[in-house]
Write an enzyme that holds these catalytic residues in place. Structure first.
Site, mmCIF file in Angstrom:
data_model
loop_
_atom_site.group_PDB
_atom_site.id
_atom_site.type_symbol
_atom_site.label_atom_id
_atom_site.label_comp_id
_atom_site.label_asym_id
_atom_site.label_seq_id
_atom_site.Cartn_x
_atom_site.Cartn_y
_atom_site.Cartn_z
ATOM 1 N N LYS A 1 43.106 54.049 36.384
ATOM 2 C CA LYS A 1 42.203 55.155 36.711
ATOM 3 C C LYS A 1 42.282 55.520 38.198
ATOM 4 O O LYS A 1 42.369 56.688 38.544
ATOM 5 C CB LYS A 1 40.750 54.803 36.347
ATOM 6 C CG LYS A 1 40.524 54.559 34.857
ATOM 7 C CD LYS A 1 39.051 54.442 34.515
ATOM 8 C CE LYS A 1 38.358 53.230 35.128
ATOM 9 N NZ LYS A 1 38.838 51.915 34.649
ATOM 10 N N ARG B 1 29.837 54.177 32.282
ATOM 11 C CA ARG B 1 30.400 52.998 31.619
ATOM 12 C C ARG B 1 29.540 52.540 30.452
ATOM 13 O O ARG B 1 29.882 51.563 29.799
ATOM 14 C CB ARG B 1 30.489 51.857 32.636
ATOM 15 C CG ARG B 1 31.927 51.517 33.063
ATOM 16 C CD ARG B 1 31.783 50.435 34.086
ATOM 17 N NE ARG B 1 32.926 49.670 34.406
ATOM 18 C CZ ARG B 1 33.685 49.834 35.488
ATOM 19 N NH1 ARG B 1 33.478 50.847 36.278
ATOM 20 N NH2 ARG B 1 34.650 48.993 35.758
ATOM 21 N N ARG C 1 47.673 42.356 40.882
ATOM 22 C CA ARG C 1 47.322 43.416 41.840
ATOM 23 C C ARG C 1 46.920 42.818 43.187
ATOM 24 O O ARG C 1 46.196 41.836 43.254
ATOM 25 C CB ARG C 1 46.168 44.230 41.265
ATOM 26 C CG ARG C 1 45.645 45.305 42.192
ATOM 27 C CD ARG C 1 44.832 46.325 41.454
ATOM 28 N NE ARG C 1 43.513 45.830 41.038
ATOM 29 C CZ ARG C 1 42.607 46.599 40.439
ATOM 30 N NH1 ARG C 1 42.886 47.862 40.148
ATOM 31 N NH2 ARG C 1 41.432 46.096 40.094
ATOM 32 N N ARG D 1 41.484 41.132 44.774
ATOM 33 C CA ARG D 1 40.067 41.358 44.514
ATOM 34 C C ARG D 1 39.482 40.138 43.815
ATOM 35 O O ARG D 1 40.114 39.573 42.922
ATOM 36 C CB ARG D 1 39.903 42.593 43.615
ATOM 37 C CG ARG D 1 39.580 43.852 44.392
ATOM 38 C CD ARG D 1 39.617 45.073 43.530
ATOM 39 N NE ARG D 1 38.696 45.022 42.396
ATOM 40 C CZ ARG D 1 38.469 46.058 41.590
ATOM 41 N NH1 ARG D 1 39.084 47.201 41.804
ATOM 42 N NH2 ARG D 1 37.632 45.958 40.579
ATOM 43 N N ARG E 1 35.724 41.251 31.942
ATOM 44 C CA ARG E 1 35.622 42.710 32.147
ATOM 45 C C ARG E 1 36.140 43.453 30.913
ATOM 46 O O ARG E 1 35.602 44.487 30.525
ATOM 47 C CB ARG E 1 36.416 43.119 33.395
ATOM 48 C CG ARG E 1 35.721 42.699 34.693
ATOM 49 C CD ARG E 1 36.657 42.689 35.872
ATOM 50 N NE ARG E 1 37.070 44.008 36.311
ATOM 51 C CZ ARG E 1 38.123 44.236 37.095
ATOM 52 N NH1 ARG E 1 38.870 43.229 37.503
ATOM 53 N NH2 ARG E 1 38.426 45.447 37.460
#
Ligand code: AMP
Length: 217
Positions: free
Chosen positions: A13, A87, A126, A159, A170
């Site tokens: 996103k 969400r 990531r 992160r 998640r």
């Protein structure tokens, strides 16, 4: 143009939003980025959100809706793209109500569809630059020097919520609470499903195809 970009964590996103705003001159409103900025600034909102974010669970609707309605109200006439919000179905309903008060409406929903295994690989690999926000991947988008940002030489970080346990949580939260938002929108909005397992450039081509049909570039 007012766009909602939906998709599981790791669907891409953020990457697609950056490209959308560059092409169509919109404002990028990422609820996750705003929360991280509030945390970095030591603000009250950031403190309230901290424990939820670290566990990969959702920050309560009321906090998020107030925060997002406030930034949406300040957005320019050209419009915005919402990333990470809404969400939950409750957030989506409250967003609709708030926009209706100012006679506005979401024009299109882009739904990035991605497989769980792809998400896990993308997120656990990531890395990002804490200074400029540039995003890398340990396998697919390596910096020139391992662990160092190409743009400003800052040491890259992972992160806290990109470790495997939190990523799995998640994804579970996404399945339970955010997937129903897609069905909510499918009842009364144009929803474009996009295959987001493909590489970022292919996904962008599909996204632009959808959006170009709404607007003359
Ligand atoms: P993101 O960067 O979009 O993956 O968001 C990071 C974290 O911020 C999420 O795991 C949630 O804890 C919180 N968050 C972001 N957006 C929302 C939202 N719309 N509703 C509830 N929590 C959110």
């Amino acid at each position: 143009m007012r766009i909602v970009l939906l998709g599981a964590p790791g669907a891409g996103k953020g990457t697609q939003c950056k490209r959308i705003v560059a092409r169509y001159g919109l404002l990028h409103l990422s609820s996750g980025d705003i929360l991280r900025q509030e945390r970095a600034a030591g603000a009250e909102l950031g403190k309230k959100a901290q424990s939820y974010m670290d566990a990969g669970t959702l920050v309560p609707d009321q906090i998020i809706v107030e925060m997002m309605v406030c930034v949406i109200k300040k957005s320019p006439e050209t419009g915005f793209v919402l990333d990470g919000f809404p969400r939950t179905v409750n957030q989506a309903r409250q967003l609709d109500q708030s926009l209706a008060c100012s006679r506005q409406k979401i024009d299109i929903i882009l739904n990035l569809k991605v497989d769980n295994q792809v998400v896990i690989e993308r997120l656990t690999g990531r890395r990002s630059c804490p200074k400029c926000g540039a995003v890398y991947h340990i396998k697919n988008l390596k910096p020139k020097v391992e662990g160092i940002c190409d743009k400003d030489g800052t040491t890259l970080v992972q992160r806290a919520d990109d470790n495997i346990e939190v990523v799995e949580n998640r994804l579970k939260v996404y399945r339970q609470q955010t997937k129903p938002v897609v069905d909510y929108y499918k009842n009364s909005y144009v929803v474009c499903d996009i295959d987001a397992n493909r590489n970022a450039d292919d996904v962008t081509a599909l996204v632009f195809e959808c959006l170009d049909s709404l607007v003359e570039v």
